[in-house]
Write a protein that holds these residues in place. Structure first.
Motif, PDB file in Angstrom:
ATOM      1  N   GLU A  33      48.661 -27.106  81.365  1.00 36.92           N
ATOM      2  CA  GLU A  33      47.378 -26.648  82.112  1.00 36.92           C
ATOM      3  C   GLU A  33      47.346 -25.327  82.828  1.00 36.92           C
ATOM      4  OE1 GLU A  33      45.110 -28.125  86.277  1.00 36.92           O
ATOM      5  OE2 GLU A  33      47.060 -29.014  85.749  1.00 36.92           O
ATOM      6  N   ALA A  34      48.681 -24.884  83.210  1.00 39.07           N
ATOM      7  CA  ALA A  34      48.826 -23.356  83.619  1.00 39.07           C
ATOM      8  C   ALA A  34      48.793 -22.413  82.575  1.00 39.07           C
ATOM      9  CB  ALA A  34      50.278 -23.594  84.510  1.00 39.07           C
ATOM     10  N   ALA A  35      49.441 -22.847  81.401  1.00 37.90           N
ATOM     11  CA  ALA A  35      49.121 -21.985  80.410  1.00 37.90           C
ATOM     12  C   ALA A  35      47.777 -21.612  79.970  1.00 37.90           C
ATOM     13  CB  ALA A  35      49.780 -22.559  79.185  1.00 37.90           C
ATOM     14  N   TYR A  36      47.022 -22.534  79.713  1.00 40.03           N
ATOM     15  CA  TYR A  36      45.634 -22.428  79.523  1.00 40.03           C
ATOM     16  C   TYR A  36      44.882 -21.802  80.635  1.00 40.03           C
ATOM     17  CZ  TYR A  36      46.310 -24.390  74.909  1.00 40.03           C
ATOM     18  OH  TYR A  36      46.573 -24.448  73.538  1.00 40.03           O
ATOM     19  N   THR A  37      45.230 -21.982  81.795  1.00 44.26           N
ATOM     20  CA  THR A  37      44.537 -21.181  82.782  1.00 44.26           C
ATOM     21  C   THR A  37      44.860 -19.700  82.799  1.00 44.26           C
ATOM     22  OG1 THR A  37      44.603 -22.982  84.362  1.00 44.26           O
ATOM     23  CG2 THR A  37      44.174 -20.907  85.416  1.00 44.26           C
ATOM     24  N   ARG A  38      46.122 -19.607  82.549  1.00 42.24           N
ATOM     25  CA  ARG A  38      46.571 -18.098  82.247  1.00 42.24           C
ATOM     26  C   ARG A  38      45.908 -17.392  81.002  1.00 42.24           C
ATOM     27  NH1 ARG A  38      51.931 -16.968  79.700  1.00 42.24           N
ATOM     28  NH2 ARG A  38      52.476 -14.704  80.126  1.00 42.24           N
ATOM     29  N   LEU A  39      45.371 -18.335  80.152  1.00 47.72           N
ATOM     30  CA  LEU A  39      44.840 -17.680  78.746  1.00 47.72           C
ATOM     31  C   LEU A  39      43.363 -17.642  79.000  1.00 47.72           C
ATOM     32  CD1 LEU A  39      46.498 -19.864  76.170  1.00 47.72           C
ATOM     33  CD2 LEU A  39      46.610 -17.453  76.183  1.00 47.72           C
ATOM     34  N   GLY A  40      42.716 -17.736  80.266  1.00 44.91           N
ATOM     35  CA  GLY A  40      41.576 -17.158  80.714  1.00 44.91           C
ATOM     36  C   GLY A  40      40.505 -18.446  80.576  1.00 44.91           C
ATOM     37  N   LYS A  45      46.032  -9.330  78.720  1.00 42.17           N
ATOM     38  CA  LYS A  45      47.165  -8.392  79.098  1.00 42.17           C
ATOM     39  C   LYS A  45      47.246  -8.467  80.572  1.00 42.17           C
ATOM     40  CE  LYS A  45      46.834  -5.116  75.081  1.00 42.17           C
ATOM     41  NZ  LYS A  45      46.387  -4.005  74.453  1.00 42.17           N
ATOM     42  N   GLN A  46      46.393  -8.409  81.287  1.00 40.40           N
ATOM     43  CA  GLN A  46      46.479  -8.575  82.611  1.00 40.40           C
ATOM     44  C   GLN A  46      47.145  -9.728  83.318  1.00 40.40           C
ATOM     45  OE1 GLN A  46      42.507  -8.018  84.963  1.00 40.40           O
ATOM     46  NE2 GLN A  46      43.358  -9.517  86.298  1.00 40.40           N
ATOM     47  N   ASN A  47      47.037 -10.790  82.567  1.00 38.45           N
ATOM     48  CA  ASN A  47      47.763 -12.009  82.834  1.00 38.45           C
ATOM     49  C   ASN A  47      49.079 -12.056  82.377  1.00 38.45           C
ATOM     50  OD1 ASN A  47      45.441 -12.925  84.279  1.00 38.45           O
ATOM     51  ND2 ASN A  47      44.856 -14.166  82.827  1.00 38.45           N
ATOM     52  N   GLY A  48      49.414 -11.060  81.466  1.00 32.33           N
ATOM     53  CA  GLY A  48      50.642 -10.982  81.056  1.00 32.33           C
ATOM     54  C   GLY A  48      50.940 -12.026  79.728  1.00 32.33           C
ATOM     55  N   VAL A  49      50.018 -12.100  78.945  1.00 27.75           N
ATOM     56  CA  VAL A  49      50.029 -12.947  77.944  1.00 27.75           C
ATOM     57  C   VAL A  49      50.350 -11.981  76.484  1.00 27.75           C
ATOM     58  CG1 VAL A  49      48.672 -14.133  76.137  1.00 27.75           C
ATOM     59  CG2 VAL A  49      48.223 -14.724  78.676  1.00 27.75           C
ATOM     60  N   LYS A  50      51.437 -12.645  75.923  1.00 29.00           N
ATOM     61  CA  LYS A  50      51.815 -12.058  74.728  1.00 29.00           C
ATOM     62  C   LYS A  50      50.915 -12.159  73.581  1.00 29.00           C
ATOM     63  CE  LYS A  50      56.565 -12.645  75.805  1.00 29.00           C
ATOM     64  NZ  LYS A  50      57.868 -13.576  74.963  1.00 29.00           N
ATOM     65  N   LEU A  51      50.314 -11.102  73.026  1.00 32.95           N
ATOM     66  CA  LEU A  51      49.495 -11.165  71.912  1.00 32.95           C
ATOM     67  C   LEU A  51      49.703 -10.281  70.628  1.00 32.95           C
ATOM     68  CD1 LEU A  51      47.238  -8.669  72.233  1.00 32.95           C
ATOM     69  CD2 LEU A  51      46.609 -10.040  74.414  1.00 32.95           C
ATOM     70  N   LEU A  52      49.047 -10.641  69.795  1.00 32.13           N
ATOM     71  CA  LEU A  52      49.113  -9.781  68.328  1.00 32.13           C
ATOM     72  C   LEU A  52      47.817  -9.561  67.956  1.00 32.13           C
ATOM     73  CD1 LEU A  52      51.652 -12.148  66.484  1.00 32.13           C
ATOM     74  CD2 LEU A  52      52.278 -10.060  67.631  1.00 32.13           C
ATOM     75  N   LYS A  53      47.495  -8.066  67.355  1.00 31.62           N
ATOM     76  CA  LYS A  53      46.430  -7.901  66.710  1.00 31.62           C
ATOM     77  C   LYS A  53      46.520  -7.630  65.283  1.00 31.62           C
ATOM     78  CE  LYS A  53      43.149  -5.653  68.963  1.00 31.62           C
ATOM     79  NZ  LYS A  53      42.275  -4.682  69.521  1.00 31.62           N
ATOM     80  N   PRO A  54      46.472  -8.589  64.593  1.00 29.58           N
ATOM     81  CA  PRO A  54      46.457  -8.232  62.959  1.00 29.58           C
ATOM     82  C   PRO A  54      45.463  -7.147  62.527  1.00 29.58           C
ATOM     83  CG  PRO A  54      46.030 -10.509  63.523  1.00 29.58           C
ATOM     84  CD  PRO A  54      45.983  -9.990  64.844  1.00 29.58           C
ATOM     85  N   ASP A  55      44.182  -7.231  63.202  1.00 27.65           N
ATOM     86  CA  ASP A  55      43.295  -6.152  62.793  1.00 27.65           C
ATOM     87  C   ASP A  55      42.245  -5.712  64.018  1.00 27.65           C
ATOM     88  OD1 ASP A  55      40.998  -8.143  62.734  1.00 27.65           O
ATOM     89  OD2 ASP A  55      42.194  -8.604  60.668  1.00 27.65           O
ATOM     90  N   SER A  56      41.342  -5.156  63.966  1.00 27.44           N
ATOM     91  CA  SER A  56      40.647  -4.667  65.033  1.00 27.44           C
ATOM     92  C   SER A  56      39.543  -5.762  65.576  1.00 27.44           C
ATOM     93  CB  SER A  56      39.655  -3.256  64.700  1.00 27.44           C
ATOM     94  OG  SER A  56      38.715  -3.549  63.603  1.00 27.44           O
TER      95      SER A  56
END
Length: 281
Positions: A22-29, A250-261
């Motif tokens: 629940e906390a993780a998905y809140t952090r994901l917006g 990014k504001q919430n500190g979530v690690k993410l990847l961008k395979p393309d634009s």
């Protein structure tokens, strides 16, 4: 015309530890709905509601005969477990699945309490489950909403990350073409088509893509699948504005990847063993 299957209704993400999820998905917006309990099933969930579909994080809170298979599955970790299919009626789906040779379980009725405008109501459902013997990697079942007004509410479909709906599901499966005959028992003759070495199943709404592990790793570089064998791996979510979604993550500190634009990918470590893909289309 009534239809036994008329597309994707929702996606089930099994979690081992519903508080942390629940906390993780809140952090994901996401606007995470308050916890609901299925007393009969011994499970609890939180929903991420969109206009015409949703996904849920589901955890075990009490051992029952109805969740024994889920408990066994969770021993290897959580993640995307099921795709629930929309239907014009559980009995209709049961008869159609039986005629297709899918050996369905009899319709199961259950409910969960939900607060609507300060009043407690019961969201009621009837589902038809297909056993593992006829499972094309994904566990499919149909979900007949008897009280859709207690699930699909516009005020619940507003998410800080701009999410608007499910774009599709991606499944890792070696030799995807072999699954076409079984998938067409669910979605009808001609509902599958080749995508290179992969396979796409047309549910009637959103697609389900089947990729080999090699092709999955090529499309999602830097993402390690959570399970060693074939498994449902990724949920794609449509957002209104990808740049705004990226900024919030990014504001919430979530690690993410961008395979393309055109895509943002959130690895399983950030989303309770689910890989999430955000895109505008």
């Amino acid at each position: 015309m009534t239809r036994a299957v008329k597309g994707l209704d929702h996606v089930v993400v099994m979690v081992d530890g519903i508080d942390a999820a629940e906390a993780a998905y809140t952090r994901l917006g996401f606007q995470v709905q308050p916890r609901g309990f299925h007393k009969k099933l011994g499970t609890a969930n939180h929903l991420m509601i969109f206009d015409t579909d949703y996904f849920e994080i589901l955890g075990i809170v009490e051992d029952t005969e109805f969740n024994a298979e889920r408990r066994e599955w969770l021993k290897a970790g959580g993640g995307l477990a099921n795709v629930a299919l929309a239907t014009d009626g559980a009995d209709l789906a049961y008869e159609a699945f039986k005629a297709a040779g899918l050996d369905p379980d009899a319709p199961l009725a259950f409910d969960r309490a939900v607060e609507i405008d300060g009043k407690m109501e019961l969201a009621q459902f009837r589902t038809v489950r297909i056993p593992k013997t006829n499972m094309p990697v994904v566990g499919f079942f149909v979900c007949d909403h008897l009280t859709p007004q207690f699930v699909y509410r516009p005020e619940w479909a507003k998410h800080p990350n701009g999410a608007r709906g499910i774009l599709g599901v991606t499944v890792i499966a070696e030799q995807p073409q072999r699954l076409a005959p079984e998938l067409e028992k669910y979605f009808g003759e001609g509902s599958t088509k080749r995508e290179g070495d992969g396979l796409m199943a047309n549910t009637g709404t959103q697609p389900i893509h089947y990729l080999s592990r090699r092709d999955y790793m090529a499309r999602y570089p830097g993402v390690t699948p959570v399970r060693p064998g074939d498994h449902p791996a990724l949920l794609s979510v449509r957002v209104e504005n990808l740049a705004a979604c990226e900024a919030l993550l990014k504001q919430n500190g979530v690690k993410l990847l961008k395979p393309d634009s055109g895509r943002i990918v959130v690895p399983p470590s950030e989303a309770a063993h689910l890989t999430l893909e955000f895109a505008e289309r």
